[in-house]
Design a protein around this motif. Structure first.
Motif, PDB file in Angstrom:
ATOM      1  N   UNK A 159       0.660  -1.222   0.020  1.00 16.50           N
ATOM      2  CA  UNK A 159       0.039   0.003   0.158  1.00 16.50           C
ATOM      3  C   UNK A 159       0.977   1.391  -0.158  1.00 16.50           C
ATOM      4  N   UNK A 160       1.772   1.179   0.872  1.00 16.21           N
ATOM      5  CA  UNK A 160       2.724   2.399   0.917  1.00 16.21           C
ATOM      6  C   UNK A 160       3.538   2.242  -0.412  1.00 16.21           C
ATOM      7  N   UNK A 161       4.311   1.553  -0.945  1.00 17.83           N
ATOM      8  CA  UNK A 161       5.227   1.349  -1.996  1.00 17.83           C
ATOM      9  C   UNK A 161       4.352   1.911  -3.148  1.00 17.83           C
ATOM     10  N   UNK A 162       3.059   1.599  -3.277  1.00 16.16           N
ATOM     11  CA  UNK A 162       2.295   2.015  -4.424  1.00 16.16           C
ATOM     12  C   UNK A 162       1.481   3.414  -4.493  1.00 16.16           C
ATOM     13  N   UNK A 163       1.702   3.836  -3.191  1.00 13.74           N
ATOM     14  CA  UNK A 163       1.108   5.428  -2.756  1.00 13.74           C
ATOM     15  C   UNK A 163      -0.363   5.357  -3.353  1.00 13.74           C
ATOM     16  N   UNK A 164      -0.955   4.544  -3.209  1.00 17.98           N
ATOM     17  CA  UNK A 164      -2.506   4.426  -3.549  1.00 17.98           C
ATOM     18  C   UNK A 164      -3.229   5.281  -2.177  1.00 17.98           C
ATOM     19  N   UNK A 165      -3.846   6.312  -2.825  1.00 20.09           N
ATOM     20  CA  UNK A 165      -4.813   6.751  -1.952  1.00 20.09           C
ATOM     21  C   UNK A 165      -6.367   6.133  -2.116  1.00 20.09           C
ATOM     22  N   UNK A 166      -6.494   5.733  -0.918  1.00 26.37           N
ATOM     23  CA  UNK A 166      -7.962   5.206  -0.799  1.00 26.37           C
ATOM     24  C   UNK A 166      -9.049   5.829  -0.340  1.00 26.37           C
ATOM     25  N   UNK A 167     -10.144   5.716  -1.060  1.00 28.11           N
ATOM     26  CA  UNK A 167     -11.426   6.408  -0.562  1.00 28.11           C
ATOM     27  C   UNK A 167     -12.593   5.450  -0.822  1.00 28.11           C
ATOM     28  N   UNK A 168     -13.340   5.426   0.211  1.00 24.37           N
ATOM     29  CA  UNK A 168     -14.149   4.399   0.707  1.00 24.37           C
ATOM     30  C   UNK A 168     -15.852   5.408   0.336  1.00 24.37           C
ATOM     31  N   UNK A 169     -16.294   5.074  -0.640  1.00 25.50           N
ATOM     32  CA  UNK A 169     -17.493   5.613  -1.079  1.00 25.50           C
ATOM     33  C   UNK A 169     -18.807   4.781  -0.884  1.00 25.50           C
ATOM     34  N   UNK A 170     -19.812   5.225  -0.323  1.00 24.49           N
ATOM     35  CA  UNK A 170     -21.112   4.565  -0.029  1.00 24.49           C
ATOM     36  C   UNK A 170     -21.563   5.153   1.237  1.00 24.49           C
ATOM     37  N   UNK A 171     -22.580   4.556   1.719  1.00 23.14           N
ATOM     38  CA  UNK A 171     -23.399   4.772   2.979  1.00 23.14           C
ATOM     39  C   UNK A 171     -22.658   4.052   4.031  1.00 23.14           C
ATOM     40  N   UNK A 172     -22.003   4.772   4.767  1.00 22.52           N
ATOM     41  CA  UNK A 172     -21.044   3.823   6.014  1.00 22.52           C
ATOM     42  C   UNK A 172     -21.897   3.268   7.042  1.00 22.52           C
ATOM     43  N   UNK A 173     -23.260   3.825   7.082  1.00 19.94           N
ATOM     44  CA  UNK A 173     -24.251   3.805   8.520  1.00 19.94           C
ATOM     45  C   UNK A 173     -24.640   2.421   8.044  1.00 19.94           C
ATOM     46  N   UNK A 174     -24.467   1.754   7.058  1.00 22.67           N
ATOM     47  CA  UNK A 174     -24.891   0.406   6.972  1.00 22.67           C
ATOM     48  C   UNK A 174     -24.041  -0.556   7.383  1.00 22.67           C
ATOM     49  N   UNK A 175     -22.751  -0.174   8.068  1.00 21.59           N
ATOM     50  CA  UNK A 175     -21.561  -1.071   8.357  1.00 21.59           C
ATOM     51  C   UNK A 175     -21.582  -0.728   9.985  1.00 21.59           C
ATOM     52  N   UNK A 176     -21.098  -1.807  10.813  1.00 25.52           N
ATOM     53  CA  UNK A 176     -20.819  -1.780  12.090  1.00 25.52           C
ATOM     54  C   UNK A 176     -20.024  -0.792  12.416  1.00 25.52           C
ATOM     55  N   UNK A 177     -19.731  -0.107  13.556  1.00 21.86           N
ATOM     56  CA  UNK A 177     -18.743   0.806  13.932  1.00 21.86           C
ATOM     57  C   UNK A 177     -17.417   0.264  13.650  1.00 21.86           C
ATOM     58  N   UNK A 178     -17.295  -0.861  13.966  1.00 21.73           N
ATOM     59  CA  UNK A 178     -15.806  -1.315  13.810  1.00 21.73           C
ATOM     60  C   UNK A 178     -15.171  -1.077  12.526  1.00 21.73           C
ATOM     61  N   UNK A 179     -16.031  -1.385  11.646  1.00 24.19           N
ATOM     62  CA  UNK A 179     -15.749  -1.582  10.072  1.00 24.19           C
ATOM     63  C   UNK A 179     -15.699  -0.050   9.641  1.00 24.19           C
ATOM     64  N   UNK A 180     -16.428   0.908  10.197  1.00 21.67           N
ATOM     65  CA  UNK A 180     -16.353   1.890   9.920  1.00 21.67           C
ATOM     66  C   UNK A 180     -15.055   2.679  10.221  1.00 21.67           C
ATOM     67  N   UNK A 181     -14.765   2.541  11.238  1.00 26.97           N
ATOM     68  CA  UNK A 181     -13.298   2.918  11.992  1.00 26.97           C
ATOM     69  C   UNK A 181     -12.253   2.461  10.903  1.00 26.97           C
ATOM     70  N   UNK A 182     -12.324   1.343  10.378  1.00 27.53           N
ATOM     71  CA  UNK A 182     -11.397   0.758   9.626  1.00 27.53           C
ATOM     72  C   UNK A 182     -11.355   1.448   8.345  1.00 27.53           C
TER      73      UNK A 182
END
Length: 180
Positions: free
Chosen positions: A50-73
């Motif tokens: 991940x660091x080597x490729x320098x990929x910026x990762x963006x998570x798009x969607x409605x996070x409220x569907x997911x448990x809090x621990x996954x939202x934190x990730x």
């Protein structure tokens, strides 16, 4: 795929990882997929790749569907990679176009109390404002949409954004995709 995209000068890749509609699957299947997402996001965010490729990762969607621990990730991986600039990877999870357009509508109503007129300048202004309420805060305007698995439908994925994209339907599954 990300390395090939970097090699070809692609600046942004968007993938559809999990639809809002997938929450209608059995509880066992959904729980299994959520565990898989959790493990893979954690593993990738901590990997040297991940660091080597320098990929910026963006998570798009409605996070409220997911448990809090996954939202934190999700938040951790976005925060960790927000300064990477070699390529951007948008992961649409808890996503579909209907959900996103409803999100835009709600945000727009919350922030603006005016109607779109037929004046072209107003329409352009409205379109720019509309785009700013999309999950990524802009319209990614894909040049190419690649649908794998032999399906010939878009499954409610980036319908607004892909209005000018070339769409290719490929028989192979993602793991089988190759340039050779």
């Amino acid at each position: 795929i990300m390395q090939w995209s970097i090699d070809f000068g692609v600046e942004e890749v968007t993938v559809f990882a999990f639809s809002v509609d997938n929450f209608n699957r059995s509880k066992e299947e959904v729980d299994s997929l959520l565990t898989l997402f959790k493990q893979n996001f954690q593993n990738f965010s901590q990997s040297p790749e991940a660091e080597k490729l320098r990929i910026q990762i963006c998570i798009y969607g409605n996070w409220s569907f997911f448990p809090e621990d996954i939202q934190l990730i999700f938040k951790e991986i976005e925060d960790k990679t927000k300064h990477y600039n070699k390529i951007k990877l948008n992961v649409c999870i808890g996503y579909n176009s209907t959900e996103e357009i409803n999100h835009v509508r709600c945000e727009y109503i919350k922030h603006k109390e005016h109607k779109c007129s037929s004046n072209s300048n107003s329409n352009n202004m409205y379109r720019n404002e509309f785009d700013s309420y999309l999950y990524g805060k802009y319209n990614c305007n894909p040049d190419l949409l690649l649908r794998t698995s032999g399906e010939t439908r878009l499954s409610n994925f980036l319908l607004y954004q892909c209005r000018f994209a070339v769409i290719m339907f490929v028989e192979k599954y993602w793991p089988e995709i190759s340039f050779f």
